[in-house]
Write an enzyme that holds these catalytic residues in place. Structure first.
Site, PDB file in Angstrom:
ATOM      1  CE  LYS A   1      32.675  77.325  61.318  1.00  0.00           C
ATOM      2  NZ  LYS A   1      33.386  78.066  60.269  1.00  0.00           N
TER       3      LYS A   1
ATOM      4  CD  GLN B   1      35.611  81.003  60.810  1.00  0.00           C
ATOM      5  OE1 GLN B   1      35.496  79.792  60.621  1.00  0.00           O
ATOM      6  NE2 GLN B   1      34.564  81.804  60.823  1.00  0.00           N
TER       7      GLN B   1
ATOM      8  CG  ASP C   1      34.419  76.509  55.012  1.00  0.00           C
ATOM      9  OD1 ASP C   1      33.423  76.366  55.741  1.00  0.00           O
ATOM     10  OD2 ASP C   1      35.455  77.100  55.367  1.00  0.00           O
TER      11      ASP C   1
HETATM   12  N1  GUN Z   1      33.377  83.036  58.158  1.00  0.00           N
HETATM   13  C1  GUN Z   1      32.040  83.166  58.290  1.00  0.00           C
HETATM   14  N2  GUN Z   1      31.418  82.022  57.933  1.00  0.00           N
HETATM   15  C2  GUN Z   1      32.381  81.158  57.565  1.00  0.00           C
HETATM   16  C3  GUN Z   1      32.356  79.814  57.107  1.00  0.00           C
HETATM   17  O1  GUN Z   1      31.330  79.177  56.953  1.00  0.00           O
HETATM   18  N3  GUN Z   1      33.580  79.268  56.853  1.00  0.00           N
HETATM   19  C4  GUN Z   1      34.740  79.949  56.990  1.00  0.00           C
HETATM   20  N4  GUN Z   1      35.877  79.324  56.684  1.00  0.00           N
HETATM   21  N5  GUN Z   1      34.788  81.195  57.407  1.00  0.00           N
HETATM   22  C5  GUN Z   1      33.616  81.796  57.693  1.00  0.00           C
END
Ligand code: GUN
Length: 293
Positions: free
Chosen positions: A52, A96, A119
């Protein structure tokens, strides 16, 4: 059978976002800034967050990574969320998931200012999505919808079967597929671990979105001729054939299912590459204050 090339679509959208960032900067606007909070050292989360952050840099965003050890307290993490909420320089941020067991993910998610929740996990964004209102859409559902849009796949009046009822994929994508919109306008059936007759239901589907997290769950004899199949599964199955020691495996038995499909997403290279792009798009929208002022 035709492949839905998520990798190519994602690369195209990244170029579009990068061009827009160049224009924003040239006009003296603010560089979009994403912050990511990572707790602990889980291998999967480390990789996702690193990807990311790298993706942000590639499109010209500013990014900040904030790390905590596994033993961070819920109070400390809530204080971090509050600091980011208040920081006018940060347009959007993510924490995350998964978080260690002693921290409530629901509490942390709700503490994030929904105007910075790129998100799209905050109840305000989920609620607005359900009502068809402008909001930050969560990454995987948004990526699926964007693939259907870019490939002009007809969804109106079709029967869409969603396999899985998770908060981050099954529930939101079923909402979006039934929405009065294009893509959308589907008759949606949601199946899950307690559903009876999954095979019979899948055989009635024009579109199947498989998001159960069960490797190769969807077999050839569960799919009708001409169906569109979207595979959201990304289970790391041990493998001695790859350098990393695992192989990303979808929820669809590709070799059996693909010959029956009109369109199908591969794993990897289908939905996966689209998810980071959705996060980039939300961060761009947050930077422009395009959804919330
Ligand atoms: N863990 C797995 N996918 C995601 C996501 O899209 N965002 C976040 N914050 N954690 C995740």
């Amino acid at each position: 059978m035709q492949l839905i090339d998520g990798k190519a679509v994602a690369a195209q959208i990244r170029r579009e976002i990068a061009e827009e960032v160049v224009q924003i900067k040239a006009a003296g606007g603010k560089t979009p800034h994403l912050a990511a909070v990572l707790v602990g050292h889980d291998g999967g989360s480390e990789t996702y967050v690193a990807n990311k952050v790298r993706a942000c840099e590639e499109v010209g965003f500013k990014s900040t990574l904030i790390r905590y050890e596994e033993d961070v307290t819920e109070k400390e993490l809530l204080a971090c969320v509050e600091r980011l909420n208040q920081d006018a320089g940060v347009d959007g941020f993510i924490v995350q998931l998964p978080l260690p067991g002693h921290i409530s993910e629901a509490k942390i998610t709700e503490a994030i200012d929904y105007r910075k929740d790129v998100d799209g996990f905050h109840p305000v964004n989920v609620g607005r999505m359900s009502l068809g209102m402008p909001c930050f859409l969560s990454a995987t559902p948004a990526g699926i919808i964007e693939l259907l849009r870019r490939y002009n796949i007809e969804t109106k009046g079709k029967h869409c079967v969603v396999l899985g009822r998770s908060n981050i994929v099954g529930k939101p994508v079923s909402m979006l597929m039934m929405q009065k919109a294009t893509p959308g306008d589907c008759t949606v059936t949601v199946c899950h671990s307690r559903t009876r007759n999954i095979k019979e239901i899948c055989l009635q589907a024009d579109i199947i979105i498989a998001a159960l997290g069960v490797p190769e769950f969807l077999r050839g004899d569960m799919v009708k001729e001409g169906a569109v199949v979207i595979d959201v599964g990304t289970t790391r199955v041990p493998s001695d054939k790859t350098k990393s020691g695992f192989k990303l495996t979808g929820d669809v038995a590709f070799n059996e299912v693909a010959p029956k499909c009109s369109w199908i997403t591969p794993v990897p290279g289908g939905v996966g590459p689209m998810t980071i792009v959705s996060l980039l798009r939300n961060t761009l929208l947050a930077g422009k204050k395009a959804i919330y002022v």
